[in-house]
Design a protein around this motif. Structure first.
Motif, PDB file in Angstrom:
ATOM      1  N   TRP A  97      -1.697   0.625  -7.034  1.00  0.00           N
ATOM      2  CA  TRP A  97      -2.878   0.475  -6.189  1.00  0.00           C
ATOM      3  C   TRP A  97      -2.902  -0.957  -5.681  1.00  0.00           C
ATOM      4  CZ3 TRP A  97      -5.607   4.314  -4.289  1.00  0.00           C
ATOM      5  CH2 TRP A  97      -6.777   4.014  -3.587  1.00  0.00           C
ATOM      6  N   TRP A  98      -2.364  -1.145  -4.457  1.00  0.00           N
ATOM      7  CA  TRP A  98      -2.272  -2.488  -3.870  1.00  0.00           C
ATOM      8  C   TRP A  98      -2.674  -2.380  -2.397  1.00  0.00           C
ATOM      9  CZ3 TRP A  98      -1.504  -6.322  -7.187  1.00  0.00           C
ATOM     10  CH2 TRP A  98      -1.340  -7.610  -6.679  1.00  0.00           C
ATOM     11  N   PRO A  99      -3.999  -2.294  -2.140  1.00  0.00           N
ATOM     12  CA  PRO A  99      -4.475  -1.995  -0.775  1.00  0.00           C
ATOM     13  C   PRO A  99      -4.149  -3.057   0.253  1.00  0.00           C
ATOM     14  CG  PRO A  99      -6.204  -1.647  -2.412  1.00  0.00           C
ATOM     15  CD  PRO A  99      -5.100  -2.374  -3.099  1.00  0.00           C
ATOM     16  N   LYS A 119       4.129   4.177  -4.277  1.00  0.00           N
ATOM     17  CA  LYS A 119       3.552   5.265  -5.078  1.00  0.00           C
ATOM     18  C   LYS A 119       3.321   4.813  -6.519  1.00  0.00           C
ATOM     19  CE  LYS A 119       6.145   8.963  -5.962  1.00  0.00           C
ATOM     20  NZ  LYS A 119       6.828  10.263  -5.746  1.00  0.00           N
ATOM     21  N   THR A 178      -2.154   3.469 -10.489  1.00  0.00           N
ATOM     22  CA  THR A 178      -2.894   4.711 -10.327  1.00  0.00           C
ATOM     23  C   THR A 178      -1.989   5.850 -10.769  1.00  0.00           C
ATOM     24  OG1 THR A 178      -4.201   6.018  -8.765  1.00  0.00           O
ATOM     25  CG2 THR A 178      -2.194   5.024  -7.908  1.00  0.00           C
ATOM     26  N   TRP A 186       0.816  -1.225   0.000  1.00  0.00           N
ATOM     27  CA  TRP A 186       0.000   0.000   0.000  1.00  0.00           C
ATOM     28  C   TRP A 186       0.843   1.265   0.000  1.00  0.00           C
ATOM     29  CZ3 TRP A 186       0.771   3.288   4.056  1.00  0.00           C
ATOM     30  CH2 TRP A 186       1.394   2.751   5.200  1.00  0.00           C
ATOM     31  N   PRO A 189      -2.541  -2.904 -11.930  1.00  0.00           N
ATOM     32  CA  PRO A 189      -2.871  -2.248 -10.654  1.00  0.00           C
ATOM     33  C   PRO A 189      -2.146  -0.918 -10.468  1.00  0.00           C
ATOM     34  CG  PRO A 189      -1.223  -3.929 -10.278  1.00  0.00           C
ATOM     35  CD  PRO A 189      -1.563  -4.005 -11.736  1.00  0.00           C
TER      36      PRO A 189
END
Length: 412
Positions: free
Chosen positions: A20-22, A17, A44, A14, A42
């Motif tokens: 998107w890897w929550p 930068k 952003t 997470w 994945p």
């Protein structure tokens, strides 16, 4: 066969930068295998990527150039501080790696780099003592660094191991109004005398950086010839059989090759580093390949910043989600390359221009015919790669089809 570096096993999670890897974490290798496409994976925005074809092309170009001209190559690792890229440079034939700071030397040693040129003065006795110990611990380790003052020589001598391998010093020549380095031959010879007389040190040769030289090619040639004359005088006075002559940034390496290529009286170590990623600004304008037969396209900008248009609040203005935290701007603002619409179609970003950056916003002046809309993606090139890599701890590498093939970690 080149030395094999130890590349630390970092993770994507997470905190990464541009990704998107929550939940959970992946190693870089796992991430590269699973990420898929740049626009379907994945990710952003904003995001910095390296273009694989351009990266390989650049590394091959300088490897071929230095081999053809008989130059030893120690590319400046400060450009990327990425062991995966340094490994590629070594695999392509680089003799060693250049550093700018003691911390970079420490990082290189942790990666396993065996030959290092510290292109700087070093007066930190804690770091010097560690390097002296490292030389004695590893008989294969080779290290060169600069001095331009009696104080620098004294610091090095105080840190040298009394019965160990000597610290090898290059006396640096600079230019009036420039940064470090003795300003004339008398200064070079005086510092060389200090080195030769100091316990625990070895006089290895001379070094310089032609980047600050004003006056164009003729003035640069004059500086290079002064360095060669310095080396010749050190050889005569101190009995150096083939003194090291280390030189070379990324704007004049063609002249270095003209002056020193295949030389037998000096051992020339070229240090150019920005070539690995090149750019769409400073070095695109100043590359030596504009003067060489291979032509200006021998190198290509391998770094690409992607940002999304977040607002088009007035005629002729679009705001992209890209700012000083993501993009370097010391040698020019990011350069719009092309647009990618929401349907996947692309068009050149001709006429578009970034006029200002905030922390996370770019002001994009756009001609009406581009019809930029919120949600569009913009590809930007950068100017000056040496201040671009350090904004990104992880950089995906993508092929010509925009598929992720590798993930590169940086260590600044």
């Amino acid at each position: 066969m080149s030395e094999r570096l130890t590349i630390p096993q970092e993770h994507v999670d997470w905190r990464t930068k541009g990704v998107w890897w929550p939940e959970g974490a992946l190693t870089l290798d796992e991430f590269a295998r699973q990420a898929g496409g740049l626009f379907t994976g994945p990710f952003t925005w904003p995001l910095m990527v390296l273009r694989e074809p351009e990266l390989s092309r650049n590394i091959t170009a300088l490897a071929d150039f230095t081999e053809h001209h008989g130059l030893t190559f120690a590319p400046h690792g400060k450009t990327s501080m990425a062991p995966a890229l340094i490994q590629r440079q070594l695999d392509a034939g680089a003799w060693g790696v250049t550093a700018a700071t003691a911390n970079q030397v420490l990082a290189y040693r942790r990666f396993g780099v065996g030959r290092i040129v510290l292109a700087n003065e070093l007066l930190d006795t804690r770091a010097l003592s560690w390097i002296a110990d490292e030389l004695d611990r590893d008989p294969g380790f080779e290290f060169l660094f600069y001095a331009d003052s009696p104080e620098g020589v004294a610091a090095a001598s105080s840190a040298a191991a009394p019965d160990g391998r000597p610290l090898r010093i290059l006396v640096e020549r600079g230019v009036p109004g420039g940064r470090t380095g003795c300003r004339d031959r008398a200064g070079v010879l005086a510092v060389a005398e200090e080195v030769a007389a100091a316990p625990g040190l070895e006089l290895a040769g001379v070094a310089g950086y032609e980047g600050p030289v004003a006056g164009g090619a003729d003035a640069v040639r004059g500086f290079l010839r002064d360095l060669r004359a310095d080396a010749a005088e050190l050889a005569r006075v101190h009995g150096l059989e083939r003194p090291v002559l280390s030189v070379g940034g990324s704007a004049w390496f063609d002249l270095v090759a003209e002056e020193f290529g295949g030389a037998r009286d000096v051992w020339t170590i070229l240090r150019s580093g920005a070539y690995v990623a090149h750019d769409d600004g400073l070095y695109r304008r100043t590359t030596p390949y504009r003067r060489l037969a291979e032509g200006p396209d021998a190198l290509a900008g391998a770094l690409e910043l992607w940002a999304q248009i977040t607002s088009t609040p007035e005629e002729g203005l679009a705001i992209a989600g890209l700012g000083r935290r993501e993009a370097n701007f010391d040698a020019g603002l990011p350069v719009p390359r092309y647009l990618r619409r929401s349907d996947g179609t692309r068009s050149p970003a001709e006429g578009a221009e970034i006029t200002a950056l905030n922390d996370h916003h770019a002001y994009l002046k756009v001609p009406p015919e581009l019809r930029v809309r919120p949600g569009d993606l913009v590809s930007f090139g950068i100017s000056h790669p040496c201040t671009a890599f350090d904004r990104w701890a992880l950089i995906p590498v993508v092929d010509a089809e925009d598929t992720v093939v590798e993930a590169v970690a940086t260590y600044f």
